[in-house]
Design a protein around this motif. Sequence first.
Motif, PDB file in Angstrom:
ATOM      1  N   GLN A   1      58.270 -20.779  60.213  1.00 18.32           N
ATOM      2  CA  GLN A   1      58.908 -19.594  60.032  1.00 18.32           C
ATOM      3  C   GLN A   1      58.559 -18.549  61.110  1.00 18.32           C
ATOM      4  O   GLN A   1      59.135 -17.679  61.373  1.00 18.32           O
ATOM      5  N   SER A   2      57.463 -18.758  61.889  1.00 17.72           N
ATOM      6  CA  SER A   2      57.074 -18.036  62.869  1.00 17.72           C
ATOM      7  C   SER A   2      57.677 -18.620  64.181  1.00 17.72           C
ATOM      8  O   SER A   2      57.035 -18.045  65.390  1.00 17.72           O
ATOM      9  N   ASN A   3      58.359 -19.406  64.285  1.00 19.75           N
ATOM     10  CA  ASN A   3      59.137 -20.142  65.200  1.00 19.75           C
ATOM     11  C   ASN A   3      58.149 -20.781  66.291  1.00 19.75           C
ATOM     12  O   ASN A   3      58.259 -20.908  67.394  1.00 19.75           O
ATOM     13  N   LYS A   4      57.137 -21.547  65.685  1.00 19.27           N
ATOM     14  CA  LYS A   4      56.060 -22.314  66.366  1.00 19.27           C
ATOM     15  C   LYS A   4      56.290 -23.648  66.321  1.00 19.27           C
ATOM     16  O   LYS A   4      55.563 -24.473  67.117  1.00 19.27           O
ATOM     17  N   LEU A   5      57.089 -24.095  65.401  1.00 20.74           N
ATOM     18  CA  LEU A   5      57.335 -25.444  65.198  1.00 20.74           C
ATOM     19  C   LEU A   5      58.744 -25.548  64.815  1.00 20.74           C
ATOM     20  O   LEU A   5      59.721 -24.722  64.349  1.00 20.74           O
ATOM     21  N   ASP A   6      59.590 -26.448  65.484  1.00 22.06           N
ATOM     22  CA  ASP A   6      61.238 -26.850  65.565  1.00 22.06           C
ATOM     23  C   ASP A   6      61.204 -27.768  64.328  1.00 22.06           C
ATOM     24  O   ASP A   6      62.358 -27.878  63.602  1.00 22.06           O
ATOM     25  N   ARG A   7      60.253 -28.691  63.686  1.00 20.41           N
ATOM     26  CA  ARG A   7      60.348 -29.542  62.846  1.00 20.41           C
ATOM     27  C   ARG A   7      58.966 -29.492  61.940  1.00 20.41           C
ATOM     28  O   ARG A   7      58.053 -29.736  62.603  1.00 20.41           O
ATOM     29  N   ALA A   8      59.120 -29.132  60.734  1.00 19.22           N
ATOM     30  CA  ALA A   8      57.819 -29.024  59.842  1.00 19.22           C
ATOM     31  C   ALA A   8      58.033 -30.076  58.689  1.00 19.22           C
ATOM     32  O   ALA A   8      58.908 -29.776  57.934  1.00 19.22           O
ATOM     33  N   LEU A   9      57.065 -30.830  58.477  1.00 21.57           N
ATOM     34  CA  LEU A   9      57.094 -31.731  57.396  1.00 21.57           C
ATOM     35  C   LEU A   9      56.472 -31.070  56.272  1.00 21.57           C
ATOM     36  O   LEU A   9      55.362 -30.639  56.285  1.00 21.57           O
ATOM     37  N   LEU A  10      57.231 -30.981  55.126  1.00 20.95           N
ATOM     38  CA  LEU A  10      56.592 -30.422  53.897  1.00 20.95           C
ATOM     39  C   LEU A  10      56.477 -31.522  52.753  1.00 20.95           C
ATOM     40  O   LEU A  10      57.065 -32.398  52.822  1.00 20.95           O
ATOM     41  N   THR A  11      55.292 -30.998  51.923  1.00 21.20           N
ATOM     42  CA  THR A  11      54.980 -32.048  51.004  1.00 21.20           C
ATOM     43  C   THR A  11      54.651 -31.088  49.483  1.00 21.20           C
ATOM     44  O   THR A  11      54.486 -29.915  49.558  1.00 21.20           O
ATOM     45  N   GLY A  12      54.638 -31.730  48.476  1.00 20.67           N
ATOM     46  CA  GLY A  12      54.267 -31.227  47.322  1.00 20.67           C
ATOM     47  C   GLY A  12      54.922 -29.945  46.972  1.00 20.67           C
ATOM     48  O   GLY A  12      56.110 -29.688  47.108  1.00 20.67           O
ATOM     49  N   ASP A  13      54.264 -28.712  46.484  1.00 18.65           N
ATOM     50  CA  ASP A  13      54.783 -27.695  46.019  1.00 18.65           C
ATOM     51  C   ASP A  13      55.432 -26.802  47.031  1.00 18.65           C
ATOM     52  O   ASP A  13      56.525 -26.179  46.719  1.00 18.65           O
ATOM     53  N   THR A  14      55.138 -26.873  48.326  1.00 16.59           N
ATOM     54  CA  THR A  14      55.761 -26.496  49.468  1.00 16.59           C
ATOM     55  C   THR A  14      57.181 -27.083  49.680  1.00 16.59           C
ATOM     56  O   THR A  14      58.094 -26.201  49.792  1.00 16.59           O
ATOM     57  N   ALA A  15      57.110 -28.084  49.277  1.00 18.02           N
ATOM     58  CA  ALA A  15      58.578 -28.783  49.691  1.00 18.02           C
ATOM     59  C   ALA A  15      59.511 -28.418  48.470  1.00 18.02           C
ATOM     60  O   ALA A  15      60.544 -27.932  48.988  1.00 18.02           O
ATOM     61  N   LYS A  16      59.207 -28.460  47.218  1.00 20.76           N
ATOM     62  CA  LYS A  16      59.761 -27.829  46.256  1.00 20.76           C
ATOM     63  C   LYS A  16      60.283 -26.368  46.414  1.00 20.76           C
ATOM     64  O   LYS A  16      61.247 -26.166  45.942  1.00 20.76           O
ATOM     65  N   GLN A  17      59.389 -25.555  46.759  1.00 15.73           N
ATOM     66  CA  GLN A  17      59.515 -24.286  46.927  1.00 15.73           C
ATOM     67  C   GLN A  17      60.754 -23.947  47.899  1.00 15.73           C
ATOM     68  O   GLN A  17      61.361 -23.328  47.762  1.00 15.73           O
ATOM     69  N   MET A  18      60.687 -24.910  49.088  1.00 15.58           N
ATOM     70  CA  MET A  18      61.622 -24.525  50.060  1.00 15.58           C
ATOM     71  C   MET A  18      63.063 -25.174  49.953  1.00 15.58           C
ATOM     72  O   MET A  18      63.916 -25.072  50.865  1.00 15.58           O
ATOM     73  N   LYS A  19      63.077 -26.131  48.880  1.00 16.56           N
ATOM     74  CA  LYS A  19      64.335 -26.812  48.613  1.00 16.56           C
ATOM     75  C   LYS A  19      65.440 -26.070  48.661  1.00 16.56           C
ATOM     76  O   LYS A  19      65.383 -24.873  47.882  1.00 16.56           O
ATOM     77  N   GLY A  20      66.423 -25.967  49.450  1.00 22.56           N
ATOM     78  CA  GLY A  20      67.749 -25.413  49.275  1.00 22.56           C
ATOM     79  C   GLY A  20      67.754 -24.239  50.544  1.00 22.56           C
ATOM     80  O   GLY A  20      68.670 -23.761  50.724  1.00 22.56           O
ATOM     81  N   SER A  21      66.461 -24.166  51.129  1.00 22.17           N
ATOM     82  CA  SER A  21      66.548 -23.035  52.145  1.00 22.17           C
ATOM     83  C   SER A  21      67.171 -23.501  53.404  1.00 22.17           C
ATOM     84  O   SER A  21      67.397 -24.958  53.484  1.00 22.17           O
ATOM     85  N   ASP A  22      67.729 -22.662  54.275  1.00 27.78           N
ATOM     86  CA  ASP A  22      68.588 -23.200  55.366  1.00 27.78           C
ATOM     87  C   ASP A  22      67.235 -23.852  56.104  1.00 27.78           C
ATOM     88  O   ASP A  22      66.299 -23.616  56.594  1.00 27.78           O
ATOM     89  N   GLY A  23      68.001 -25.045  56.832  1.00 27.59           N
ATOM     90  CA  GLY A  23      66.972 -26.015  57.524  1.00 27.59           C
ATOM     91  C   GLY A  23      66.335 -27.117  56.708  1.00 27.59           C
ATOM     92  O   GLY A  23      65.776 -27.861  57.277  1.00 27.59           O
ATOM     93  N   TYR A  24      66.475 -27.036  55.430  1.00 24.41           N
ATOM     94  CA  TYR A  24      65.639 -27.926  54.487  1.00 24.41           C
ATOM     95  C   TYR A  24      66.350 -29.226  54.431  1.00 24.41           C
ATOM     96  O   TYR A  24      67.892 -28.978  54.239  1.00 24.41           O
TER      97      TYR A  24
END
Length: 556
Positions: A268-291
């Motif tokens: 989100q701070s534009n320091k990564l172009d691709r970020a691997l998510l897991t667990g609760d973070t993955a669930k929270q970001m589901k549906g977001s642009d780029g997910y």
Amino acid sequence: MKLKKVLIAGVTIALGSFALVGCSSSSSSSSKTKETTSNNANSVLRISEKDVISTMDSSLATDTISSQNLNNVMDGLYRYKGKTIAPAIATKVVKPTNNGLTYTFPLRKDAKWSNGDPVTANDFVFAWKRTVNPETKSQYAYIYEGIANAKDITAGKKPVDSLGVKAIDDHTFEVTLEKPIPYFSQLMSAAFFFPQNEKTVNKWGKQYGTNSDTLVFNGPYKLVNWKGSDNSWTEEKNDSYWNAKSVNVKKIQYQVVKDPTTAVNLYQSNKLDRALLTGDTAKQMKGSDGYGITKKSSTFYLSANQQKNEIFKNANVRRALSMSVNRKQLTSKVLGDGSTVNNSIVASNIAFDPNDKTKDFVKETSSTGDKYTKYDPAEAKKLWEKGLKETGNTGKTFNLVLLGDDTDNAKKQSEFLQNQLEKLPGLKLTLSNVPFKSRLTRAKSGDFDLVVYAWNADFPDPINFLTLVTKDSSYNVGKWENEKFDALVDKSLTDDANNPTKRWKDMMDAQDILNEEQGVAPLYQLGEAWMTNKRVKNMTLNPGSMYDMNLVELKD
């Protein structure tokens, strides 16, 4: 093949659902676009990674991280282009002669190593002989079986020079097989069949592949300033690569990020172009642009060390372990990354019945696959007690160690499994979550009681998974043995190798035995949740479960 490959949990090692949601899967790349992107000063692709590179020695690499990076910086005979095998160092995809036993590869004359040496047929001869040489201790030597004398060489029964490979001249490489190998062409794109520069390997000896100073490259990128245990590394476009004009991105930067919250913050701070998510973070970001979810040809399974613990030689004990795990809860509530329940060591949607392409291998063996992988704690308790009685251990307590990786998801996974398995009377588990490299080393040496192991398909065929648990496989860390299973696997590789129908039945029958015996307990097929910047295009998995980084584009 991984784990090809062995995978890091929360990892692994073919065909299937490879589309990365959020990324274009088109292969269009006009020359104008390439010129624009190649001249872009910001042409740097920044990707999070789960762990460090274990090794860059293609004879020793066993995990997906090493294999992906080898695929970025090296080139073999073939390379996937989309889902199709295409020539790389070879000038064409060759057809075998001599009843399927001889492959003669013409090699391109413009291929060079980054030190300026030409890539020659001898580089393949040298690398392949080095891999099967018992002194190299390659865990992938087994996959050379079928090439003339490979099995006897790895067993120390024949000299290394008797391997069925030959440099006819600098640019003609010949391979002689003992038996036809139906998936031989697919194997030729895998890292463990890459060439090696003999001069460089001999110069560095055991240090070869441990840091970038010990390496030369013949692929799309060069690994620079990598010290071996770095948590970040950079790959720069290799201008001496024979197909450099096809490489769009100037630089790839990898950064190990084990905490998914940190990963999403960096994204989100534009320091990564691709970020691997897991667990609760993955669930929270589901549906977001780029997910998006990438379903990988990787399976995770629980392996019990039968050499260390006699009770695990009992099938009812192993079945009890398997039926104690609520896989649906594990995948949806704990992992939350798009992983799906799997009842087989083989990944689904990679191989189909030769007589009916609608029939997936895993589905065709689901009647036995479902039997002991369904969640049934009451039945699990009965089988546990039956198994303990059969082994003379009724009423005894077992204090065992569950080995896993140290990523955020892997730790949660271990805690979940601990909670589930300790419902079996008398079973107490201590968790040991260690770095990926340590987990690999301990699993290989048998320093565990239970381990979550994983495999990533090297090529889209069930045999890539089934051979993992044959008696002599170096990846059979639990040491499960079954003579009928081994015989069926061997038959599929020998007597029935040229008969697709019989070969398919051999593999199904073998899978049924493994399912019934629960030689390993399948857990799930890996899904990966990624946040991907919209400027990243064409980042798709090939049937060998590798990203074709030479095809990726950045379009701001």
